[in-house]
Design a protein around this motif. Structure first.
Motif, short mmCIF file in Angstrom:
data_model
loop_
_atom_site.label_atom_id
_atom_site.label_comp_id
_atom_site.label_asym_id
_atom_site.label_seq_id
_atom_site.Cartn_x
_atom_site.Cartn_y
_atom_site.Cartn_z
N LEU A 174 -0.79 -4.49 4.31
CA LEU A 174 -0.52 -5.65 5.15
C LEU A 174 -1.36 -5.62 6.43
CD1 LEU A 174 1.13 -8.20 5.72
CD2 LEU A 174 2.91 -6.74 6.73
N ASP A 175 -1.54 -4.45 7.05
CA ASP A 175 -2.30 -4.40 8.30
C ASP A 175 -3.76 -4.77 8.09
OD1 ASP A 175 -2.64 -1.99 6.85
OD2 ASP A 175 -3.35 -0.96 8.65
N VAL A 176 -4.31 -4.41 6.95
CA VAL A 176 -5.70 -4.79 6.63
C VAL A 176 -5.83 -6.31 6.54
CG1 VAL A 176 -7.50 -4.72 4.85
CG2 VAL A 176 -6.27 -2.62 5.48
N VAL A 177 -4.87 -6.93 5.89
CA VAL A 177 -4.90 -8.39 5.73
C VAL A 177 -4.73 -9.09 7.08
CG1 VAL A 177 -3.78 -10.37 4.63
CG2 VAL A 177 -4.03 -8.22 3.37
N ILE A 178 -3.85 -8.56 7.92
CA ILE A 178 -3.60 -9.18 9.22
C ILE A 178 -4.85 -9.14 10.10
CG2 ILE A 178 -2.33 -8.97 11.39
CD1 ILE A 178 0.11 -8.11 9.74
N TRP A 179 -5.47 -7.97 10.22
CA TRP A 179 -6.69 -7.86 11.04
C TRP A 179 -7.82 -8.68 10.44
CZ3 TRP A 179 -5.74 -6.87 15.64
CH2 TRP A 179 -4.88 -5.85 16.05
#
Length: 203
Positions: A174-179
């Protein structure tokens, strides 16, 4: 205020430097993006995801995935636009494979990588648009929509990104997608705010 088209008429030299600079900036942006392990939208985003999944280089996949869009570009936007896009895509494919050989990043925060990618690539694509070129793919579709309906190309690309990133949620943390979304937002807003036919007309 009415724009004098003669003041913005592009010569061959103008086009070469404009498209060359645009491709170079996009290559830097994509190198930063992939170094940080992030993804992006549009055709480049599809190529980035496939390169992560398959192990093939981004440049190779990006070149191949763009091939079908040249037919659409030729039929709707003309030979000049198609040739410029083909050259730009080919150069980008080569540069993204070569840049890591001479461009080493020791430390880069993920959030900063997203901002740098979005700003650098957005300016690069804007330069290509202003010289009647593109990186092919969904960018061709975005320009077609803008030319026929007036709906801005940046917003068209933003909608396409939503679909791509929704799919990415099933493949990446999820953090990869958000950034990555931050980078895509900066990129598309750069294009949306600056690529307007009523402000800039080039021939």
């Amino acid at each position: 205020m009415e724009i004098d088209e003669e003041q913005v008429r592009h010569s061959l030299t103008d086009d070469v430097q404009g498209l060359g600079l645009g491709v170079f900036l996009c290559s830097i942006g994509l190198t930063i993006l992939t170094h940080a392990g992030l993804i992006t939208g549009q055709t480049a985003g599809i190529a980035v995801i496939l390169s992560y999944v398959t192990g093939f280089s981004f440049g190779t996949i990006f070149f191949v995935i763009n091939l079908p869009f040249y037919v659409l570009a030729y039929r709707r936007l003309g030979l000049e636009f198609t040739v410029k896009s083909l050259i730009s895509v080919t150069l980008l494919s080569v540069l993204t494979d070569l840049l890591p050989m001479g461009f080493e990043i020791a430390r880069l925060e993920t959030w900063l990588a997203a901002l740098m990618f979005g700003a650098t690539t957005g300016i690069g694509i804007l330069a290509m648009f202003r010289h009647r070129g593109s990186l092919g793919g969904l960018g061709v579709v975005a320009l077609l929509v803008q030319d026929t309906t007036g709906f801005r190309a940046g917003y068209v690309q933003l909608i396409a990104d939503v679909v791509i990133f929704a799919t990415a949620l099933f493949l990446f943390p999820l953090d990869v997608v958000i950034w990555s979304l931050l980078g895509a937002f900066v990129l598309n807003m750069t294009i949306a705010f600056n690529h307007r036919r009523d402000r800039y007309v080039a021939t």
